[in-house]
Write a protein that holds these residues in place. Sequence first.
Motif, mmCIF file in Angstrom:
data_model
loop_
_atom_site.group_PDB
_atom_site.id
_atom_site.type_symbol
_atom_site.label_atom_id
_atom_site.label_comp_id
_atom_site.label_asym_id
_atom_site.label_seq_id
_atom_site.Cartn_x
_atom_site.Cartn_y
_atom_site.Cartn_z
ATOM 1 N N ILE A 195 2.679 5.344 13.268
ATOM 2 C CA ILE A 195 2.737 6.036 11.974
ATOM 3 C C ILE A 195 2.390 5.075 10.860
ATOM 4 O O ILE A 195 1.583 5.386 9.979
ATOM 5 C CB ILE A 195 4.160 6.570 11.698
ATOM 6 C CG1 ILE A 195 4.671 7.403 12.840
ATOM 7 C CG2 ILE A 195 4.165 7.345 10.412
ATOM 8 C CD1 ILE A 195 3.829 8.532 13.188
ATOM 9 N N VAL A 196 3.041 3.927 10.896
ATOM 10 C CA VAL A 196 2.813 2.940 9.842
ATOM 11 C C VAL A 196 1.345 2.561 9.777
ATOM 12 O O VAL A 196 0.747 2.474 8.713
ATOM 13 C CB VAL A 196 3.679 1.689 10.084
ATOM 14 C CG1 VAL A 196 3.297 0.602 9.107
ATOM 15 C CG2 VAL A 196 5.139 2.033 9.947
ATOM 16 N N VAL A 226 9.090 3.387 6.371
ATOM 17 C CA VAL A 226 8.731 2.210 7.160
ATOM 18 C C VAL A 226 9.919 1.277 7.337
ATOM 19 O O VAL A 226 10.168 0.761 8.419
ATOM 20 C CB VAL A 226 7.549 1.475 6.499
ATOM 21 C CG1 VAL A 226 7.322 0.137 7.155
ATOM 22 C CG2 VAL A 226 6.311 2.316 6.602
ATOM 23 N N LEU A 274 -0.570 5.151 8.067
ATOM 24 C CA LEU A 274 -0.300 5.163 6.633
ATOM 25 C C LEU A 274 -1.032 4.050 5.916
ATOM 26 O O LEU A 274 -1.374 4.168 4.750
ATOM 27 C CB LEU A 274 1.198 5.042 6.368
ATOM 28 C CG LEU A 274 2.031 6.297 6.602
ATOM 29 C CD1 LEU A 274 3.470 6.029 6.250
ATOM 30 C CD2 LEU A 274 1.490 7.452 5.794
ATOM 31 N N MET A 275 -1.273 2.952 6.614
ATOM 32 C CA MET A 275 -2.045 1.870 6.008
ATOM 33 C C MET A 275 -3.416 2.358 5.603
ATOM 34 O O MET A 275 -3.944 2.016 4.561
ATOM 35 C CB MET A 275 -2.227 0.716 7.002
ATOM 36 C CG MET A 275 -0.981 -0.048 7.289
ATOM 37 S SD MET A 275 -0.377 -0.834 5.831
ATOM 38 C CE MET A 275 1.135 0.035 5.663
ATOM 39 N N VAL A 276 -3.989 3.165 6.503
ATOM 40 C CA VAL A 276 -5.347 3.613 6.258
ATOM 41 C C VAL A 276 -5.381 4.791 5.293
ATOM 42 O O VAL A 276 -6.230 4.877 4.420
ATOM 43 C CB VAL A 276 -6.008 4.020 7.597
ATOM 44 C CG1 VAL A 276 -7.392 4.578 7.350
ATOM 45 C CG2 VAL A 276 -6.056 2.823 8.522
ATOM 46 N N ARG A 280 0.806 -1.205 0.000
ATOM 47 C CA ARG A 280 0.000 0.000 0.000
ATOM 48 C C ARG A 280 0.846 1.266 0.000
ATOM 49 O O ARG A 280 0.325 2.363 -0.071
ATOM 50 C CB ARG A 280 -0.881 0.012 1.254
ATOM 51 C CG ARG A 280 -2.001 -1.002 1.199
ATOM 52 C CD ARG A 280 -3.183 -0.494 1.957
ATOM 53 N NE ARG A 280 -3.682 0.717 1.333
ATOM 54 C CZ ARG A 280 -4.746 1.375 1.729
ATOM 55 N NH1 ARG A 280 -5.400 0.963 2.781
ATOM 56 N NH2 ARG A 280 -5.143 2.449 1.127
ATOM 57 N N LEU A 281 2.146 1.107 0.139
ATOM 58 C CA LEU A 281 2.967 2.293 0.341
ATOM 59 C C LEU A 281 3.852 2.545 -0.855
ATOM 60 O O LEU A 281 4.497 1.647 -1.368
ATOM 61 C CB LEU A 281 3.856 2.112 1.577
ATOM 62 C CG LEU A 281 3.097 1.955 2.874
ATOM 63 C CD1 LEU A 281 4.054 1.617 3.999
ATOM 64 C CD2 LEU A 281 2.355 3.242 3.201
ATOM 65 N N PRO A 296 -2.688 6.341 2.931
ATOM 66 C CA PRO A 296 -1.313 6.276 2.430
ATOM 67 C C PRO A 296 -0.668 7.622 2.139
ATOM 68 O O PRO A 296 0.550 7.693 2.051
ATOM 69 C CB PRO A 296 -1.457 5.479 1.119
ATOM 70 C CG PRO A 296 -2.706 4.712 1.270
ATOM 71 C CD PRO A 296 -3.622 5.536 2.114
#
Lengths: 342, 292, 235
Positions: free
Chosen positions: B272-273, A137, B276-278, A128-129, B280
Amino acid sequence: MTVPPQETAVFTAAGRAGVGQRTGSLSTRHLVLAGAIAVAVVLPFVFQGFVIFQFTLVMIYGLAILGLNLLTGFNGQFSVGHGAFYGLGAYVTAILMHRYGMPYYWTLLPAGGVCFVVGFLFGLPALRLQGLYLALVTFAAAVALPQLLKFHPLEGWTGGVQGIVVDQPDAPAFLPIDSDQWLYYFTLLVILIMFAGAASLVKSRTGRAIMAIRDHPIAATAMGINGPLYKTLIFGVSALYTGVAGALGALAVQFVAPDSFSLFLSISFLVGLILGGMGSLPGCLFGGLFVLYVPNIAAEVSRGLAGAIYGLIMLLVIFVMPSGAAGFARLLGTYVSRMRHR
Amino acid sequence: MELFIQQVMSGLANGAIYASMALSVVMIYLAIDHLNFAQGEMATFSAFIGWQLIAWGTPYWVMFVAVVILSFIGGIAIERVLFKPLHNASILSQLVAFIALFSILNSLDGYLWDYTIKTFPTPFGTKPLFGSSLIDGHEAGMIVVTAVLLGLLYLFFQGTRLGLAMRAAASNPESARLVGIRVGWMTALGWGIAAAIGGVAGMLIAPIVFLEPNMMFGVLLYGFAGAVLGGLTSPGGAVLGGFAVGIIENLAGTFIPVIGRDLKLTIALVVIVAVLMVRPAGVFGRSAVSRV
Amino acid sequence: MMLEVQRLDAFYGEQQALFGIGFAVDEGKVRTLLGANGAGKTTALRALCGTVRTAGEIHFDGKRIDGWATEDIVRLGIAHVPDGRGTFLRVSVEENLQLGAITRRDRRAIAEDIERIYGYFPRLRERRAQQAGTLSGGEQQMLAVGRALMLRPRLLLLDEPSFGLAPRLVEELFEILGQVNRDMGVAMLIVEQNAALALELAEHAYLLETGRVVMDAAAAVIGADESIRRSYLGY
């Protein structure tokens, strides 16, 4: 930011296809490769203990960088955290040997396996990134590992801040060489197998799919390539390679401790990869050389300014060889062949 | 409950540090479309220069202005000398340049000013504010300065033609040239401004964490985290992100018993991660819509 | 002639794409560069803007501008609507227009010009605060033209304005281009694959084939010659 395709000129399907087709006749590449292996086999008899140890480390770092190369050069996913996989592999080996008495050569398998699983799991959210965010990350992972290793409740396993001592493998009784030389050959064997594996992966259909995803993800998906599957798999494979390198590293250094696997290590691998040349297999070894020797050289030039010298050397290399050592070698090759054809 | 509020306030105070760092991170991202990994080291270097000026007897506010100006010039110089020659090179070459810059500055700091911890003065005083122990004068001052900087930046970027030109030059240099923007100057200016803001952040942070060559490392990390959390294209989001990171870090450290000091950083990053999943692109970020 | 190009070569790295071509555009007039894919039309426009390596002479208003930086060429009054449009995707429609005028200082006139652009392209006014990346292809094309016009250029370079647009939109666009040419006196050099429309608008045309000019004639002449149309222009 994904890796721009022109950076990875060596890893193209067309390029690889050209090499593979010459069956029965020896190309220059094969000769150079054979020569290099011959030299590698002879080296331990020319040099003594400490230098052999350093050559072993160069191969190990080269393997670690190859792992990163598979992910970043090959598939375009950015990682600033591969030091964590290296450390993980090292610790698996150390723990298995120290607590469970497993022979060193078996530990490579679980080290690789654990790292594959962790890498694969990492690859899932990574889907997703994009670029920058993925870099952050992986950066977080690199920072987190030393802290996790020092984490109090886990100290029984990890040995906490003091780490774990690893016994150096002895050479088999029937061979007239010392343990340093044995470890060198053992490492050489593992390296050869794994580099060969990587080369064949690049040439395969899977390899082409993975590169297609790097170059044009949308077109690749439109052609029916399962992007998410390949991306997570390559994350796992990449972690596996670096993890095995870490395991070998533990054997070589005979010691694992949290602070050996800091962010600096991850960044060193990345710098080594870039300077060696993204997408180049031999370039990984140049990167390994850089990671091992340049910090020492810098410290020798000036104790107080070691970091500054290190930085300046990096800048020098990148200005002179923007596509890394592999790119430079390619340029030389084209220049030489042009001279020959005049 | 009392403890909770206390930790939130304390987190806000730390958050001000991260917020000002996050602001300068986003600032440079808007200007050059890259994350500047050496941002922290540049800020530390600026703070050291400030310390030196004070050691030579310069009054605080004179020193402050001087550092801002010198940082501005320094930022432009770094861009012209180091990054301009590389601007056609790949993104990876530039990454190496950032790492090299980090290494050089960090080493220089130690060489010129050694590794002993130094104190740095604050103009805001350290007495508890309004008699409460939750926040002291300096921390409050930091929050105010960060907010003011943010306001100025917002006005600059959204309200002035120069700000618009800079945003355009960073996001699409070819098209920017086609409308006549001198992209090279815009990039240099962006670096200068980011360096100046970094310098201010450094001078505000040093009194709290004490001045030494590695002072900014953890802060930069949190700054990045805050900027990414808030959205890299949004200065306001970055500031809020910075504050959020400060609060999360503190609450996690206090209320999750296992964490303690060592894992605070990890937890912050994990959060944070998760965010970001939710989302991006960060909470307030705008992902660039691109058509195939 | 306002713009004169003589013996122009252009290179992409080692590859030569243009071989000694020559063309010209007069003040206020419309000319067109035609040819098949790969003929070098886009390269010619890039050469004018200084975005590819060139050899040869480019004269604008009597000044030699070959070798100049793009920003400086633009400031002379040459606006380029590139293939791919080059929209600033992350800012709003209105900000895109403002960017077109970023080198001008006359605030009030800029505001008037923005209104004028909305007059030509009402759909843009509806979307003025929207992020430009969310616009459709046709709208982005209009925005790109509008942005270029904000420069109040003496010469407008258009690279395949019809590309990817529905036929009705293309006709609309060319009508507007004709209007703009009459109202504002902007000279235009249009690179097009849609030869029919281009020849209607232009007074003179050049036909390019693999980097060379093979025909240089009045638009009416080329448009009337059936054998040329069939072999080169596909209709």
